[in-house]
Design a protein around this motif. Structure first.
Motif, PDB file in Angstrom:
ATOM      1  N   PHE A 205      93.238  59.605  87.276  1.00 34.09           N
ATOM      2  CA  PHE A 205      92.325  58.476  87.510  1.00 34.09           C
ATOM      3  C   PHE A 205      91.430  58.171  86.306  1.00 34.09           C
ATOM      4  O   PHE A 205      90.825  57.105  86.250  1.00 34.09           O
ATOM      5  CB  PHE A 205      91.448  58.756  88.734  1.00 34.09           C
ATOM      6  CG  PHE A 205      92.215  58.843  90.016  1.00 34.09           C
ATOM      7  CD1 PHE A 205      92.432  57.722  90.791  1.00 34.09           C
ATOM      8  CD2 PHE A 205      92.752  60.052  90.442  1.00 34.09           C
ATOM      9  CE1 PHE A 205      93.141  57.791  91.977  1.00 34.09           C
ATOM     10  CE2 PHE A 205      93.464  60.144  91.629  1.00 34.09           C
ATOM     11  CZ  PHE A 205      93.674  59.012  92.397  1.00 34.09           C
ATOM     12  N   LEU A 218      86.428  55.150  90.778  1.00 34.23           N
ATOM     13  CA  LEU A 218      87.797  55.037  91.266  1.00 34.23           C
ATOM     14  C   LEU A 218      88.279  56.355  91.859  1.00 34.23           C
ATOM     15  O   LEU A 218      89.014  56.376  92.855  1.00 34.23           O
ATOM     16  CB  LEU A 218      88.729  54.603  90.129  1.00 34.23           C
ATOM     17  CG  LEU A 218      88.622  53.138  89.692  1.00 34.23           C
ATOM     18  CD1 LEU A 218      89.485  52.886  88.471  1.00 34.23           C
ATOM     19  CD2 LEU A 218      89.047  52.216  90.829  1.00 34.23           C
ATOM     20  N   TYR A 219      87.872  57.454  91.250  1.00 36.70           N
ATOM     21  CA  TYR A 219      88.265  58.775  91.739  1.00 36.70           C
ATOM     22  C   TYR A 219      87.736  58.993  93.155  1.00 36.70           C
ATOM     23  O   TYR A 219      88.436  59.499  94.031  1.00 36.70           O
ATOM     24  CB  TYR A 219      87.737  59.849  90.791  1.00 36.70           C
ATOM     25  CG  TYR A 219      88.248  61.248  91.085  1.00 36.70           C
ATOM     26  CD1 TYR A 219      89.523  61.625  90.702  1.00 36.70           C
ATOM     27  CD2 TYR A 219      87.447  62.178  91.733  1.00 36.70           C
ATOM     28  CE1 TYR A 219      90.004  62.901  90.962  1.00 36.70           C
ATOM     29  CE2 TYR A 219      87.908  63.458  92.001  1.00 36.70           C
ATOM     30  CZ  TYR A 219      89.191  63.814  91.603  1.00 36.70           C
ATOM     31  OH  TYR A 219      89.657  65.072  91.880  1.00 36.70           O
ATOM     32  N   GLN A 221      86.732  56.514  95.260  1.00 35.17           N
ATOM     33  CA  GLN A 221      87.195  55.483  96.188  1.00 35.17           C
ATOM     34  C   GLN A 221      88.671  55.641  96.551  1.00 35.17           C
ATOM     35  O   GLN A 221      89.039  55.573  97.733  1.00 35.17           O
ATOM     36  CB  GLN A 221      86.965  54.095  95.577  1.00 35.17           C
ATOM     37  CG  GLN A 221      87.438  52.952  96.466  1.00 35.17           C
ATOM     38  CD  GLN A 221      87.057  51.596  95.898  1.00 35.17           C
ATOM     39  OE1 GLN A 221      86.063  51.471  95.201  1.00 35.17           O
ATOM     40  NE2 GLN A 221      87.859  50.583  96.179  1.00 35.17           N
ATOM     41  N   THR A 222      89.516  55.861  95.549  1.00 36.88           N
ATOM     42  CA  THR A 222      90.957  55.842  95.808  1.00 36.88           C
ATOM     43  C   THR A 222      91.556  57.222  96.027  1.00 36.88           C
ATOM     44  O   THR A 222      92.736  57.318  96.379  1.00 36.88           O
ATOM     45  CB  THR A 222      91.697  55.151  94.646  1.00 36.88           C
ATOM     46  OG1 THR A 222      91.420  55.862  93.429  1.00 36.88           O
ATOM     47  CG2 THR A 222      91.233  53.718  94.491  1.00 36.88           C
ATOM     48  N   TYR A 223      90.744  58.283  95.822  1.00 37.24           N
ATOM     49  CA  TYR A 223      91.283  59.621  96.048  1.00 37.24           C
ATOM     50  C   TYR A 223      90.451  60.424  97.043  1.00 37.24           C
ATOM     51  O   TYR A 223      90.901  60.728  98.160  1.00 37.24           O
ATOM     52  CB  TYR A 223      91.401  60.382  94.732  1.00 37.24           C
ATOM     53  CG  TYR A 223      91.912  61.796  94.902  1.00 37.24           C
ATOM     54  CD1 TYR A 223      93.054  62.066  95.662  1.00 37.24           C
ATOM     55  CD2 TYR A 223      91.252  62.874  94.309  1.00 37.24           C
ATOM     56  CE1 TYR A 223      93.528  63.367  95.824  1.00 37.24           C
ATOM     57  CE2 TYR A 223      91.717  64.179  94.461  1.00 37.24           C
ATOM     58  CZ  TYR A 223      92.858  64.417  95.220  1.00 37.24           C
ATOM     59  OH  TYR A 223      93.316  65.696  95.391  1.00 37.24           O
ATOM     60  N   LYS A 226      89.532  58.464 100.317  1.00 39.48           N
ATOM     61  CA  LYS A 226      90.772  58.089 100.992  1.00 39.48           C
ATOM     62  C   LYS A 226      91.478  59.307 101.589  1.00 39.48           C
ATOM     63  O   LYS A 226      92.251  59.180 102.549  1.00 39.48           O
ATOM     64  CB  LYS A 226      91.696  57.382 100.000  1.00 39.48           C
ATOM     65  CG  LYS A 226      92.850  56.641 100.650  1.00 39.48           C
ATOM     66  CD  LYS A 226      93.628  55.833  99.616  1.00 39.48           C
ATOM     67  CE  LYS A 226      94.757  55.064 100.269  1.00 39.48           C
ATOM     68  NZ  LYS A 226      95.525  54.268  99.266  1.00 39.48           N
ATOM     69  N   SER A 227      91.202  60.504 101.027  1.00 39.35           N
ATOM     70  CA  SER A 227      91.887  61.722 101.474  1.00 39.35           C
ATOM     71  C   SER A 227      91.265  62.328 102.721  1.00 39.35           C
ATOM     72  O   SER A 227      91.824  63.251 103.299  1.00 39.35           O
ATOM     73  CB  SER A 227      91.890  62.765 100.346  1.00 39.35           C
ATOM     74  OG  SER A 227      92.571  62.287  99.214  1.00 39.35           O
TER      75      SER A 227
END
Length: 662
Positions: A205, A218-219, A221-223, A226-227
């Protein structure tokens, strides 16, 4: 009977301890709350609350041999007084529990400790707030007031309602972590991943071109977010440690605020609930719209009241029901949780002899008292910072609260020595007044003898903490402090103050193309060029520069007493940014800036970037923003900084390699 006595009697009588939910049901029912409201406030299902309550009413009915239910609970028990056997039962229970659980108060109060004292409505507000999507809680209090203990309970409550939790304590980070923003944010993300038992995937990321802050967001939000399926309570303890690195705080703190703002628009950010604990006011000059400390729920931890001290004494097995001993202790230590607990620990440790309280309080403000080690830490601290010692001495001698310089006031507040009411400070408690009155008096002679030596040592410390090693210019932290001093001086004297902000054009590309070694050499050359240009432009070879000696504002002014308008400071403001602050008008400041631009270009540092068009020249250039004004007392130094930033921004938009007045 009071509800506290009812609960204590149950604890002493029952074979098993009351659960937290049972105690909540008892206290809430005593106050007449419905099961629905109890369930909502405690964040439990209503059916579970009703089952727990039914079991409690049966226990109470069996204990008192009569029917007790929710509707007659308080009405039945409140008019009654504890019998002698019941009083003895509670006393024996307290003594037994104290003997088992007595703990020295040198760490956060553990979750299973009987010595944690709630300070309503703080806990209830915090528990409710973390259920709000995207919420932020800011806990502010001096050292050892219970911030970490409260965080433990917020996290425990979060776990109870099915949330994920992560606790980050910045004082556990190695100093190397604070080397730069990128390293800090990678450490931060890696630790959150570890706490969530997720594999760190930073390289997937992280994007150098986008920058560390966007990569970090982004790390999350998208990881990370999301996990996980449930909300995440992220506790940030000892945020003060980040304040010590303004270059990092300048970016990290607004980043936290941006996540709070994102939660209003992006659903996944609503999973994040942040809890921050800190002791000081932030000293990094952030705009109001950037600070994370003016959003969400602010919580300030107050000292213990007399009633809370009585409650804590009872938990230690002491009979302080008449309140006189609690009043004496509060009068001495001001209800400070740590100081109160230390006194009770020593009382119980001596066999619970309450008559010892008078002796403890008599010896308290001396080097033979129970607080000697605690107070000596302050002595060492004040010896290292004479400015704080002088301010404290002034406060102790005064009969009214004293107005102090904000930085000094907040430092004294953050270590707990003073209370602040607006911009006025008063000593926190009688213990500090008595102890430091004697200490500061007896050491006055020796301190005066060492003033010159201490000033030299402090000057060396300031050099080490304020110097940029590569360019030998002062850093941004020193520049900000200097700006505040010069702003006040200029406002009083009615003289202009100018700021020049200089940025190396396309330096990141240069550094990436030619390597870090070439980049460092480039920064050193340009720093020397700026230094020489300023000296030549002002026509004063006697000016003091941070490259040779970190002069304070007073040193610089004394060196220029005949030409005060020439007082100047050159600083490395950021990675490839330099800042110049001078008592010159706008015309002189533009002249200096143009001279810097021409001389940097004359260095002829080659920079050819294949594939990139529109470069201002085939050699390295700089863009400069200039701002100049006569400060007004009611304005802030940030006004000058913003104007210089706007000038620099326009210089870049217009093609770089130019000077623009903001």
């Amino acid at each position: 009977m009071t509800i506290d006595e009812v609960i204590l009697l149950l604890k002493a009588s029952l074979p098993n301890a009351l659960t937290p939910l049972q105690e909540i049901v008892l206290r809430s029912s005593w106050e007449g709350k419905t099961y629905t409201s109890i369930a909502l406030e405690a964040h439990y299902g209503e059916e579970r609350v009703r089952k727990v309550a039914a079991h409690l009413w049966q226990l109470l009915s069996d204990s008192w041999q009569e029917t007790i239910n929710k509707s007659n609970f308080r009405q039945t028990l409140e008019p009654r007084e504890l019998g002698k056997m019941q009083q003895q039962l509670i006393k024996e229970f307290n003594r037994a529990a104290t003997a088992i659980s007595l703990e020295f108060p040198n760490a956060p109060v553990s979750l299973d400790s009987r010595f944690y004292i709630s300070r309503p409505p703080i806990e209830e507000l915090a528990y409710a707030e973390i259920t709000e999507p995207g919420s932020v809680i800011c806990i502010k209090a001096p050292k050892r007031m219970g911030k970490s203990s409260l965080i433990l309970r917020i996290l425990a409550h979060a776990v109870n309602i099915g949330y994920k939790t992560v606790s980050i304590d910045f004082q556990q980070a190695d100093k190397a972590v604070f080397a730069n923003l990128d390293k800090f944010l990678r450490w931060f993300c890696a630790n959150v991943s570890r706490e969530l038992q997720l594999e760190p995937k930073l390289n997937d990321f992280w994007d150098e071109d986008m920058g560390s802050k966007i990569s970090c967001s982004l790390y999350f939000q998208t990881y990370l977010l999301k996990s996980i399926e449930t909300p995440l309570v992220l506790a940030l303890n000892e945020v003060d440690w980040v304040f010590e690195y303004p270059e990092i705080a300048w970016d990290f703190l607004p980043l936290l605020r941006s996540w709070y703002e994102k939660a209003k628009q992006v659903e996944i950010w609503q999973k994040l609930r942040t809890v921050m604990a800190y002791s000081t006011e932030i000293l990094v000059p952030l705009r109001v719209t950037q600070s994370p400390f003016n959003i969400g729920l602010p919580l300030r931890l107050p000292p213990f009241t007399k009633e809370q001290v009585q409650d804590l004494a009872q938990r230690h097995g002491l009979d302080w029901t008449d309140g006189s001993d609690a009043e004496k202790l509060v009068a001495m230590v001001g209800g400070h949780p740590y100081l109160v607990r230390l006194a009770l620990y020593h009382l119980v440790g001596k066999g619970g002899l309450e008559s010892d309280l008078g002796q403890i309080l008599q010896q308290a403000p001396t080097d033979t008292g129970i607080y000697r080690e605690y107070l000596r830490q302050y002595v060492l601290m004040l010896q290292e910072e004479p400015q704080l010692a002088d301010a404290l001495s002034e406060i102790i001698a005064a009969t009214e609260p004293v107005k102090l310089e904000p930085l000094v006031a907040y430092k004294l507040y953050s270590i707990g020595l003073v209370n602040l009411e607006g911009d006025r400070a008063s000593v926190s408690c009688e213990l500090y007044r008595l102890y430091f009155q004697q200490q500061l008096h007896t050491r006055e002679g020796s301190i005066n003898m060492r003033v010159e030596e201490l000033e030299k040592e402090n000057q060396q410390l300031r050099v080490l903490s304020s110097l940029d090693e590569l360019t030998q210019l002062v850093n941004r932290r020193y520049f900000n402090t200097y700006l505040k001093l010069e702003w006040q001086h200029s406002a009083r004297a009615g003289i202009p103050l100018s700021m020049i902000l200089c940025d190396i054009d396309y330096f990141k590309i240069y550094n990436k193309t030619y390597g870090n070694h070439a980049g460092d050499s480039c920064l050193q050359q340009i720093a020397d060029t700026i230094r020489n240009c300023v000296k030549h432009s002002l026509g004063n070879s006697n000016l003091s520069y941070a490259s040779t000696a970190l002069g304070t504002a007073e040193t610089l002014r004394s060196a220029n007493c005949r030409q005060e308008h020439s007082s100047v400071l050159v600083a490395r403001y950021g990675g490839e940014e330099f800042a110049i602050l001078t008592h010159a008008d706008a015309i002189a400041a533009v002249y200096i800036a143009e001279n810097i631009r021409e001389q940097v270009k004359a260095l002829a540092i080659p920079c050819e970037y294949p594939g990139i068009g529109g470069l201002p020249a085939n050699v390295l250039t700089v863009s400069l923003g200039v701002a100049s004004m006569i400060p007004e007392p009611e304005t802030e130094p940030e006004t000058l900084v913003i104007a210089a930033e706007q000038g620099l921004y326009q210089a870049k938009r217009k093609g770089r390699d130019r000077v623009v007045v903001g």
